[in-house]
Design a protein around this motif. Structure first.
Motif, PDB file in Angstrom:
ATOM      1  N   ALA A  53       0.828  -1.208   0.000  1.00  0.00           N
ATOM      2  CA  ALA A  53       0.000   0.000   0.000  1.00  0.00           C
ATOM      3  C   ALA A  53       0.865   1.262   0.000  1.00  0.00           C
ATOM      4  O   ALA A  53       0.572   2.221  -0.720  1.00  0.00           O
ATOM      5  N   LEU A  54       1.932   1.249   0.789  1.00  0.00           N
ATOM      6  CA  LEU A  54       2.837   2.402   0.801  1.00  0.00           C
ATOM      7  C   LEU A  54       3.516   2.579  -0.548  1.00  0.00           C
ATOM      8  O   LEU A  54       3.641   3.704  -1.048  1.00  0.00           O
ATOM      9  N   ALA A  55       3.936   1.480  -1.152  1.00  0.00           N
ATOM     10  CA  ALA A  55       4.592   1.558  -2.467  1.00  0.00           C
ATOM     11  C   ALA A  55       3.635   2.132  -3.511  1.00  0.00           C
ATOM     12  O   ALA A  55       4.017   3.005  -4.306  1.00  0.00           O
ATOM     13  N   ALA A  56       2.404   1.649  -3.517  1.00  0.00           N
ATOM     14  CA  ALA A  56       1.416   2.151  -4.477  1.00  0.00           C
ATOM     15  C   ALA A  56       1.125   3.632  -4.243  1.00  0.00           C
ATOM     16  O   ALA A  56       1.065   4.424  -5.188  1.00  0.00           O
ATOM     17  N   GLY A  57       0.946   3.995  -2.990  1.00  0.00           N
ATOM     18  CA  GLY A  57       0.650   5.385  -2.662  1.00  0.00           C
ATOM     19  C   GLY A  57       1.797   6.321  -3.009  1.00  0.00           C
ATOM     20  O   GLY A  57       1.589   7.406  -3.571  1.00  0.00           O
ATOM     21  N   LEU A  58       3.017   5.920  -2.689  1.00  0.00           N
ATOM     22  CA  LEU A  58       4.175   6.757  -2.994  1.00  0.00           C
ATOM     23  C   LEU A  58       4.413   6.856  -4.498  1.00  0.00           C
ATOM     24  O   LEU A  58       4.766   7.931  -5.009  1.00  0.00           O
ATOM     25  N   ALA A  59       4.214   5.760  -5.218  1.00  0.00           N
ATOM     26  CA  ALA A  59       4.352   5.798  -6.679  1.00  0.00           C
ATOM     27  C   ALA A  59       3.298   6.731  -7.290  1.00  0.00           C
ATOM     28  O   ALA A  59       3.605   7.523  -8.197  1.00  0.00           O
ATOM     29  N   GLY A  60       2.085   6.632  -6.780  1.00  0.00           N
ATOM     30  CA  GLY A  60       1.031   7.526  -7.260  1.00  0.00           C
ATOM     31  C   GLY A  60       1.342   8.977  -6.990  1.00  0.00           C
ATOM     32  O   GLY A  60       1.156   9.848  -7.861  1.00  0.00           O
ATOM     33  N   TRP A  61       1.834   9.259  -5.805  1.00  0.00           N
ATOM     34  CA  TRP A  61       2.199  10.625  -5.434  1.00  0.00           C
ATOM     35  C   TRP A  61       3.314  11.135  -6.346  1.00  0.00           C
ATOM     36  O   TRP A  61       3.260  12.263  -6.843  1.00  0.00           O
ATOM     37  N   GLY A  62       4.314  10.305  -6.581  1.00  0.00           N
ATOM     38  CA  GLY A  62       5.416  10.712  -7.443  1.00  0.00           C
ATOM     39  C   GLY A  62       4.960  11.023  -8.856  1.00  0.00           C
ATOM     40  O   GLY A  62       5.367  12.034  -9.450  1.00  0.00           O
ATOM     41  N   LEU A  63       4.103  10.153  -9.411  1.00  0.00           N
ATOM     42  CA  LEU A  63       3.592  10.394 -10.759  1.00  0.00           C
ATOM     43  C   LEU A  63       2.743  11.661 -10.792  1.00  0.00           C
ATOM     44  O   LEU A  63       2.848  12.461 -11.729  1.00  0.00           O
ATOM     45  N   LEU A  64       1.930  11.875  -9.769  1.00  0.00           N
ATOM     46  CA  LEU A  64       1.101  13.080  -9.716  1.00  0.00           C
ATOM     47  C   LEU A  64       1.977  14.333  -9.676  1.00  0.00           C
ATOM     48  O   LEU A  64       1.728  15.292 -10.414  1.00  0.00           O
ATOM     49  N   ALA A  65       3.008  14.326  -8.865  1.00  0.00           N
ATOM     50  CA  ALA A  65       3.901  15.485  -8.767  1.00  0.00           C
ATOM     51  C   ALA A  65       4.574  15.765 -10.114  1.00  0.00           C
ATOM     52  O   ALA A  65       4.685  16.921 -10.536  1.00  0.00           O
ATOM     53  N   LEU A  66       4.979  14.704 -10.793  1.00  0.00           N
ATOM     54  CA  LEU A  66       5.611  14.855 -12.101  1.00  0.00           C
ATOM     55  C   LEU A  66       4.627  15.428 -13.119  1.00  0.00           C
ATOM     56  O   LEU A  66       4.959  16.371 -13.858  1.00  0.00           O
ATOM     57  N   LEU A  67       3.427  14.891 -13.155  1.00  0.00           N
ATOM     58  CA  LEU A  67       2.429  15.375 -14.111  1.00  0.00           C
ATOM     59  C   LEU A  67       1.991  16.801 -13.808  1.00  0.00           C
ATOM     60  O   LEU A  67       1.724  17.582 -14.737  1.00  0.00           O
ATOM     61  N   GLU A  68       1.917  17.162 -12.535  1.00  0.00           N
ATOM     62  CA  GLU A  68       1.543  18.543 -12.181  1.00  0.00           C
ATOM     63  C   GLU A  68       2.587  19.541 -12.678  1.00  0.00           C
ATOM     64  O   GLU A  68       2.238  20.665 -13.033  1.00  0.00           O
ATOM     65  N   ARG A  69       3.844  19.135 -12.673  1.00  0.00           N
ATOM     66  CA  ARG A  69       4.904  20.014 -13.158  1.00  0.00           C
ATOM     67  C   ARG A  69       4.955  20.055 -14.688  1.00  0.00           C
ATOM     68  O   ARG A  69       5.370  21.054 -15.270  1.00  0.00           O
ATOM     69  N   ALA A  70       4.577  18.956 -15.327  1.00  0.00           N
ATOM     70  CA  ALA A  70       4.748  18.826 -16.773  1.00  0.00           C
ATOM     71  C   ALA A  70       3.574  19.359 -17.590  1.00  0.00           C
ATOM     72  O   ALA A  70       3.759  19.723 -18.748  1.00  0.00           O
ATOM     73  N   THR A  71       2.392  19.401 -17.005  1.00  0.00           N
ATOM     74  CA  THR A  71       1.210  19.783 -17.791  1.00  0.00           C
ATOM     75  C   THR A  71       0.187  20.504 -16.916  1.00  0.00           C
ATOM     76  O   THR A  71       0.134  20.288 -15.710  1.00  0.00           O
ATOM     77  N   ALA A  72      -0.610  21.303 -17.551  1.00  0.00           N
ATOM     78  CA  ALA A  72      -1.659  22.028 -16.825  1.00  0.00           C
ATOM     79  C   ALA A  72      -2.788  21.109 -16.385  1.00  0.00           C
ATOM     80  O   ALA A  72      -3.531  21.426 -15.460  1.00  0.00           O
ATOM     81  N   ARG A  73      -2.934  19.970 -17.036  1.00  0.00           N
ATOM     82  CA  ARG A  73      -3.990  19.004 -16.702  1.00  0.00           C
ATOM     83  C   ARG A  73      -3.435  17.789 -15.967  1.00  0.00           C
ATOM     84  O   ARG A  73      -3.939  16.684 -16.111  1.00  0.00           O
TER      85      ARG A  73
END
Length: 123
Positions: A53-73
């Motif tokens: 659960a921690l691995a999934a949550g941290l991976a999701g958080w990391g991808l979200l942070a990357l996408l927030e920086r890379a695109t407006a959507r």
């Protein structure tokens, strides 16, 4: 509370939700949470539940942070990706020992997915 602290709490809450399902299923209801892994069977332990659960949550958080920086959507794209990953993750428990184990493991996946998706996507 800043965004990173809130997101960390979401990841921890996802692990706690999965552990709660495990407690109800394994010790309380006596479900044998065993899944075949190659030539051996793996018993789903509380440590494994928390780690996954921690691995999934941290991976999701990391991808979200990357996408927030890379695109407006970024949040919208992330939510779609997260829902697809949750749907695919539901295939894993289907090989469990019996119907009770399958149902319990599906509930764990859904609990983690629900907490992570609703919690991390929130602004």
């Amino acid at each position: 509370m800043n965004r990173n602290a809130r997101r960390l709490l979401v990841v921890i809450a996802a692990a706690a939700a999965a552990l709660l399902v495990w407690v109800v299923a394994a010790p309380l209801a006596g479900v044998d949470l065993t899944v075949p892994q190659g030539n051996t069977d793996i018993t789903v332990s509380p440590v494994l539940v928390i780690a996954a659960a921690l691995a999934a949550g941290l991976a999701g958080w990391g991808l979200l942070a990357l996408l927030e920086r890379a695109t407006a959507r970024g949040t919208r794209i992330w939510t779609i990706v997260a829902v697809v990953f949750l749907a695919l993750s539901l295939l894993g428990p289907l090989g469990a020992a019996d119907a009770a184990a399958v149902a319990s493991l599906l509930c764990m996946h859904l609990a983690v997915g629900a907490v992570v998706i609703t919690g991390l996507a929130r602004r």
